[in-house]
Enzyme design. Structure first.
Site, PDB file in Angstrom:
ATOM      1  CG  ASP A  25      45.393  24.584  36.061  1.00 56.39           C
ATOM      2  OD1 ASP A  25      46.375  24.222  36.840  1.00 56.39           O
ATOM      3  OD2 ASP A  25      45.234  25.471  35.647  1.00 56.39           O
ATOM      4  CG  ASP A  29      49.949  25.434  34.675  1.00 51.79           C
ATOM      5  OD1 ASP A  29      48.839  24.900  34.935  1.00 51.79           O
ATOM      6  OD2 ASP A  29      50.924  24.775  34.817  1.00 51.79           O
ATOM      7  CG  ASP A  33      47.779  21.547  39.168  1.00 55.55           C
ATOM      8  OD1 ASP A  33      46.751  21.326  39.974  1.00 55.55           O
ATOM      9  OD2 ASP A  33      47.728  22.757  38.675  1.00 55.55           O
ATOM     10  CG  ASP A 102      51.517   5.566  32.812  1.00 57.27           C
ATOM     11  OD1 ASP A 102      52.304   4.646  32.521  1.00 57.27           O
ATOM     12  OD2 ASP A 102      50.658   5.624  32.641  1.00 57.27           O
ATOM     13  CG  ASP A 204      54.255   3.401  28.159  1.00 54.01           C
ATOM     14  OD1 ASP A 204      52.851   3.912  27.859  1.00 54.01           O
ATOM     15  OD2 ASP A 204      55.081   3.706  27.308  1.00 54.01           O
ATOM     16  CD  GLU A 267      50.035   0.585  26.390  1.00 55.97           C
ATOM     17  OE1 GLU A 267      49.368   1.490  25.520  1.00 55.97           O
ATOM     18  OE2 GLU A 267      51.285   1.079  26.490  1.00 55.97           O
ATOM     19  CG  HIS A 328      46.386   7.854  27.468  1.00 53.76           C
ATOM     20  ND1 HIS A 328      46.182   6.659  28.356  1.00 53.76           N
ATOM     21  CD2 HIS A 328      47.624   8.265  27.335  1.00 53.76           C
ATOM     22  CE1 HIS A 328      47.449   5.992  28.198  1.00 53.76           C
ATOM     23  NE2 HIS A 328      48.330   7.064  27.537  1.00 53.76           N
ATOM     24  CG  ASP A 329      47.219   5.633  24.118  1.00 62.05           C
ATOM     25  OD1 ASP A 329      47.660   6.793  24.321  1.00 62.05           O
ATOM     26  OD2 ASP A 329      47.917   4.845  24.706  1.00 62.05           O
TER      27      ASP A 329
HETATM   28  C1  GLC Z   1      51.839   3.983  25.588  1.00 63.66           C
HETATM   29  C2  GLC Z   1      51.269   5.416  25.932  1.00 63.66           C
HETATM   30  C3  GLC Z   1      51.019   6.299  24.940  1.00 63.66           C
HETATM   31  C4  GLC Z   1      52.477   6.769  24.515  1.00 63.66           C
HETATM   32  C5  GLC Z   1      53.366   5.462  23.967  1.00 63.66           C
HETATM   33  C6  GLC Z   1      54.388   5.663  23.965  1.00 63.66           C
HETATM   34  O1  GLC Z   1      51.229   3.500  24.310  1.00 63.66           O
HETATM   35  O2  GLC Z   1      49.842   4.880  26.446  1.00 63.66           O
HETATM   36  O3  GLC Z   1      50.315   7.490  25.414  1.00 63.66           O
HETATM   37  O4  GLC Z   1      52.468   7.575  23.541  1.00 63.66           O
HETATM   38  O5  GLC Z   1      53.026   4.312  25.122  1.00 63.66           O
HETATM   39  O6  GLC Z   1      55.000   5.981  25.541  1.00 63.66           O
HETATM   40 MG    MG Z   2      48.278  23.465  36.595  1.00 62.35          MG
END
Ligand code: GLC
Ligand code: MG
Length: 533
Positions: A25, A29, A33, A102, A204, A267, A328-329
């Protein structure tokens, strides 16, 4: 590297995923970023990875933390400005690195101007840009389709008396990719960023993009149990992986092919036989359908070995493999496989054949962070509480140093930090030659400098028990990889007559530069990469 080698950057180089809210950051905030990422480019370069993928940075109400896009061709002010973006891209290219964005085509935000139009009236020109259906005669949902994030996939709209479909949150209505106008508008959104010079996209939920045109009910899942997500009550027979999706992927690929050497990563969570279909006929689909097997499989040598061999076996000719260790999932790799196995996991990722994807923070062994109930941010956990589906634990701020908030922010971090950050942080680990970070840097350097390890052939080596072993080979150079995925001592007896090999790297550094030959013993959790003589 011989100049006869024709492999492209996205086949040779390591992809590093940044979850932008949590990297660095700059403006205080509490949310990461673009200027924050900019500050860390030299760190990333020094790590040795050359491709950065940043999760969505577009304007968004943040119902799903950026995966609900309300403008596909702008930057969210929270992350910075378009000037910041352009500068970041330039700085990345100056360092001879690449940037992947993404792209979220399956759904937009319910605040996207297209959806605001679409929901106005049944005869609005954008009505058919989303998936609208009449209720059943009794007023109920058009069919049984469920949302990944809990409850029905259908949301009733009072004003026009119809339901719209959302595979994820009701704030994420699915776009209707059967509509040619939607296709053209979305392909133009891709062109917008490609024209700016981005090197590719991570797309995605690619396998969701087309649904059954007869809207048939999904069948029940015979393997469903109470501890699973309610979404798993059904088999997704009619909502995902529909045959026509490949035509869409092919159209997206054609856009990519109008530019030089860009990459499209999809993905896709599917069993490998169905996954590899996304390479497309004659490899005219996505360049890399993400292979999540290392994330999903139990950490067992025989199961992983079988999965590698099967994957190698089903890949289409010229289909380039890839491996993912975290994102991240899914739970942090160090939490999933245990601290003792974390180095083996990265040795595996970086020596398998195919493009590896690393997740920010894994290079210092970050672990899942416990999130108290009142701090939960992830909509998946909020909607389906208590089933272990919270994704916040793997999305916590990067641990840069031992100062306040681990040097991530001067403000209040949007998610709590791991309480071990005073010990586990970049600064500490840079100073300690035996740290996870320095281990991974050495490993990455070895991988980058040896064609055998990044583009070489994969040759299985028979092993037993908790051992996993294989050779990587390019012209006259060969490397033997041996990993003990268990916590007891094992004996390795490679079926290679009269070989001698020099250990180049190991999580037991005392064996580095030693010679091995014949039968040798492997300590609990030990892994090694040795060059065959
Ligand atoms: C993908 C992303 C996930 C998101 C989902 C809906 O699986 O990696 O983080 O919640 O799509 O967009
Ligand atoms: Mg920031």
């Amino acid at each position: 590297m011989s100049n006869l080698d024709t492999h492209l950057w996205w086949q040779k180089d390591i992809v590093y995923q940044i979850y932008p809210r949590s990297y660095k950051d700059n403006d205080g905030d509490g949310i990461g970023d673009l200027p924050g990422i900019m500050e860390k480019l030299d760190y990333i370069k020094e790590l040795g990875v050359k491709v950065i993928w940043i999760s969505p940075i577009y304007p968004s109400p943040m119902a799903d933390f950026g995966y609900d896009v309300s403008d596909y061709t702008e930057i969210h002010p929270m992350f910075g400005t378009m000037e910041d973006f352009v500068r970041l891209l330039e700085e990345i290219h100056q360092r001879d690195m690449k940037l992947i964005l993404d792209f979220v085509p399956n759904h937009s935000s319910s605040e996207h101007p297209w959806f605001l139009e679409s929901r106005k009236s049944k005869d609005n020109p954008k009505r058919d840009w989303y998936i609208w259906k009449d209720p059943k005669p009794d007023g109920s949902e058009p069919n049984n389709w469920l949302s990944v994030f809990g409850g029905s996939g259908w949301e009733f709209d009072e004003k026009t008396g119809q339901y719209y479909y959302h595979a994820f949150l009701k704030e994420q209505p699915d776009l209707n990719w059967r509509n040619p106008e939607v296709q053209e508008a979305m392909l133009n959104n891709m062109r917008f960023w490609l024209d700016k010079g981005v090197d590719g996209f991570r797309v995605d939920v690619m396998w969701h993009m087309i649904k059954d045109d007869q809207f048939r009910d999904n069948p029940p899942n015979p393997d469903y149990t109470e501890n699973m997500s309610p979404y798993d009550k059904h088999l997704q027979a009619y909502t995902t992986d529909q045959p026509e999706v490949h035509e869409i992927v092919n159209k997206m690929r054609k856009v990519m092919d109008d530019y030089d050497e860009r990459v499209m990563i999809g993905e896709i969570y599917l069993p490998v036989e169905r996954l590899v279909k996304y390479y497309g006929e004659n490899n005219e689909g996505t360049h890399l359908p993400f292979n999540f097997q290392l994330v999903l499989l139990p950490w067992k040598a025989r199961e992983i070995e079988a999965a590698i061999n099967k994957y190698e076996g089903v890949l289409p000719a010229n289909g380039w493999p890839n491996w993912v260790l975290g994102n991240h999932d899914n739970a942090r790799v160090a939490s999933r496989v245990g601290r003792e196995q974390a180095k083996n996991a990265v040795m595996l990722l970086l020596t398998l054949r195919g493009t590896p994807t690393m997740y920010y923070g894994d290079e210092i062994g970050m672990e899942n962070v416990f999130i108290p109930h009142d701090k939960v941010q992830d909509p998946q956990e909020k909607n389906i509480p208590g089933k272990g589906l919270n994704r916040d634990p793997e999305r916590t701020p990067m641990q840069w140093n031992d100062l306040e908030n681990a040097g991530f922010t001067n403000g209040e971090p949007w998610l709590p930090l791991m309480d071990n950050f005073k010990e586990v942080n970049v600064k500490n680990q840079e100073e300690n030659p035996k740290s996870m970070l320095n281990f991974q840097k050495r490993l990455i350097r070895l991988r980058n400098s040896e064609p055998a390890l990044h583009v070489g052939e994969y040759v299985p080596v028979s092993s037993a028990g908790n051992l996993l072993s294989y050779i990587r080979k390019y012209s006259d150079k060969e490397f033997l990889v041996v990993l003990n995925l268990g916590n007891s001592e094992e004996t390795m007896d490679p079926d290679i007559s009269g070989y001698r090999a020099l250990v180049k790297i190991s999580n037991y550094p005392e064996i580095e530069n030693r010679e091995i030959s014949g039968k040798f013993s492997i300590k609990p959790n030990q892994g090694l990469i040795a060059e065959l003589k």
